[in-house]
Structures are given as C-alpha cells and as structure tokens.
Design an enzyme around this catalytic site. Structure first.
Site, short mmCIF file in Angstrom:
data_model
loop_
_atom_site.label_atom_id
_atom_site.label_comp_id
_atom_site.label_asym_id
_atom_site.label_seq_id
_atom_site.Cartn_x
_atom_site.Cartn_y
_atom_site.Cartn_z
N GLU A 65 -1.28 22.62 46.27
CA GLU A 65 -2.10 21.69 47.05
C GLU A 65 -1.23 20.51 47.49
O GLU A 65 -0.31 20.09 46.78
CB GLU A 65 -3.25 21.18 46.18
N LYS A 76 -11.59 23.70 51.52
CA LYS A 76 -11.96 23.34 50.16
C LYS A 76 -13.43 22.96 50.07
O LYS A 76 -13.91 22.07 50.78
CB LYS A 76 -11.08 22.17 49.68
N CYS A 84 -7.70 23.83 43.70
CA CYS A 84 -7.73 22.79 42.67
C CYS A 84 -9.10 22.58 42.02
O CYS A 84 -9.49 23.35 41.15
CB CYS A 84 -7.19 21.49 43.26
#
Length: 275
Positions: free
Chosen positions: A44, A114, A156
């Site tokens: 990321e 995301k 993440c």
C-alpha cells in the site's frame, strides 16, 4: 491445470516523492533476475507514502501516467504486477485508494477500490488516522482470473473484515492479496494472526506486501511482509528488512486441502455482500 506459481512480495519504505519510489522498484526488479512467470506484489502507498490531501489529489489526476510506466515494466520483465495502491481521481475533493492488477502485456486486468477506510486512534504518536476525510470508499469485490490462479484483491484495513474475504472465496479466489502499511502498534498485535485467519478460514494463499520503517513524514510502519499457505504456514517473511521475498504457491496442495476439508460446502452463513 494447477501448477506452482511464483510470487514475489516487495517490502518498501516509501517516501513522498513518486519518482524516487518508482526508481527503487525498477532497481529491485533488475536485481531479481526474473526468468519465469512471476506475480510481483507491491505494498500500500508504494508510489507516495501518506502525502497530504492536496498532494494526493494532484497524484490522482495523473494516475494513468504511472499505470503506463508500470505497464512498461510488466512488458520488460514479463511479469504480472499487483500495484499496491495508487490514488486515483474520484471527485473534486476526494480520491480512491485503488489497487491495480496488470498482466505481462502491461494491460490493467483488475482494479479494486479500497472498501474499508482506516479511521482510528492508535497509540503510535501519529495523533490518529482519518482516511475517510479525503478517500472515497469502494463498493465492489474483485476477483481476477490469472495464470497463477484466481486472485482476490484487498487492501490493508480490509484485513479486519472477514466477510470481504469470504465473498472473494465464494467468487472463486485462490490467492488473496493484502498490500498494507500497518502501524507498528497494530502490526505487532494483529498482523500475523489476522493474515493466518484469512488464509485458514478461506483455504487460500495470502500474499501481504508491506511498508516498513520510519518514513519521511515521521510515520512508522510494521513491515513483516508475508506469504502464507492455505494451512496458515509462513512460507516467507521479510521481517524488518527492505527488499523482496518469494515463494512457490502449490495450487495442487490448495485443491487437495479443499477436497479433504470442504469448508466452503459446510458453511451455513454465506456472504450477503451483494444482497
């Protein structure tokens, strides 16, 4: 036909200057001497680590430029590339944290925005994180066919939400990608057990390239990029070193495990993400 897929995870300590980070990636690819089909996975924020909102919006305006340059690397080294996250244009005052998957011809074959945004107070001296202030949440689960198997894309903080990964498994995922920049506090407490849980409960390989070290803006990240088996075994661990780790993913082993222990068939709580 399942085969042994070679996967590389790159552990970086990205700065705030995209060109310098890109050159570092080029250097590692050159040193890796790739001579077989390989999936290379970036962490990321690999292109620019936690820039301010104005800088991120400027970067988002030009994301196609960086995708073109990544495509050149894919063609040069004959690799598939998971491009961690890149800020991409969403609105006048917001952007997506997008993870792109490129094939060896340099074509974008998958994009994931995301879904879960990191709004949390963590005792790491940062004063807290409010990703949703300028990042627009995605709403689509993405699984991509590839020569390495079916690849599920995540980023993440997504790691804490098991339903996302169950949905990817329902869509056929065999390899779960988790490019990350975990804090040192949350990483030490939760990084390994969460990744092992996602691998074990979904009977998938997990590839989790991460940021590590103290960055230009003073933020610290945990590192320990990992590649895990569907049994939860650690196949490779970057620990606290910059560079690359690699592993051969035995998809025959994965399918045998799923046959011997058909967890998905037994699951009575199917995901309702799309309902």
């Amino acid at each position: 036909m399942p085969f042994n897929a070679r996967v590389i995870a790159v552990q970086m300590c990205s700065g705030m200057e995209p060109e310098q980070n890109f050159r570092q990636l080029e250097q590692w690819l050159e040193q890796s001497h790739l001579n077989e089909p390989t999936l290379v996975c970036l962490p990321e924020c690999w292109l620019a680590f936690m820039q301010d909102a104005k800088q991120s919006l400027q970067l988002a305006e030009h994301y196609q430029y960086w995708l073109e340059r990544l495509g050149e690397l894919c063609r040069r080294y004959r690799i598939w590339l998971s491009a961690g996250t890149i800020a991409t244009k969403g609105s006048e005052d917001g952007y997506y944290a997008a993870s792109f998957l490129l094939n060896e011809a340099g074509e974008v074959v998958g994009r994931y925005n995301k879904i879960h945004l990191f709004d949390a107070d963590v005792a790491d001296g940062s004063g807290g994180y409010r990703e949703s202030r300028f990042t627009i949440a995605g709403n689509e689960v993405v699984v991509v066919d590839s020569p390495f198997g079916k690849i599920g894309l995540s980023i993440c903080y997504d790691l804490r939400f098991a339903g996302l990964y169950q949905t990817m498994r329902d869509l056929g995922a065999e390899i779960l990608l988790v490019p990350s920049a975990f804090t040192t506090v949350t990483g030490a407490a939760h990084w390994l057990p969460l990744l092992q849980a996602r691998a074990i409960e979904n009977q998938c390989f997990v590839v989790a390239p991460a940021q590590y070290g103290t960055h230009e803006n003073g933020r610290k990240t945990y590192g320990h990029s990992l590649i895990l088996s569907p049994w939860g075994d650690v196949l490779a661990d970057a620990k606290q070193q910059l560079g690359v780790i690699s592993a051969e993913l035995d998809l025959t082993q994965l399918h045998k495990l799923r046959t011997d222990m058909p967890v998905q068939v037994h699951n009575r709580f199917k995901s309702e993400f799309y309902e």
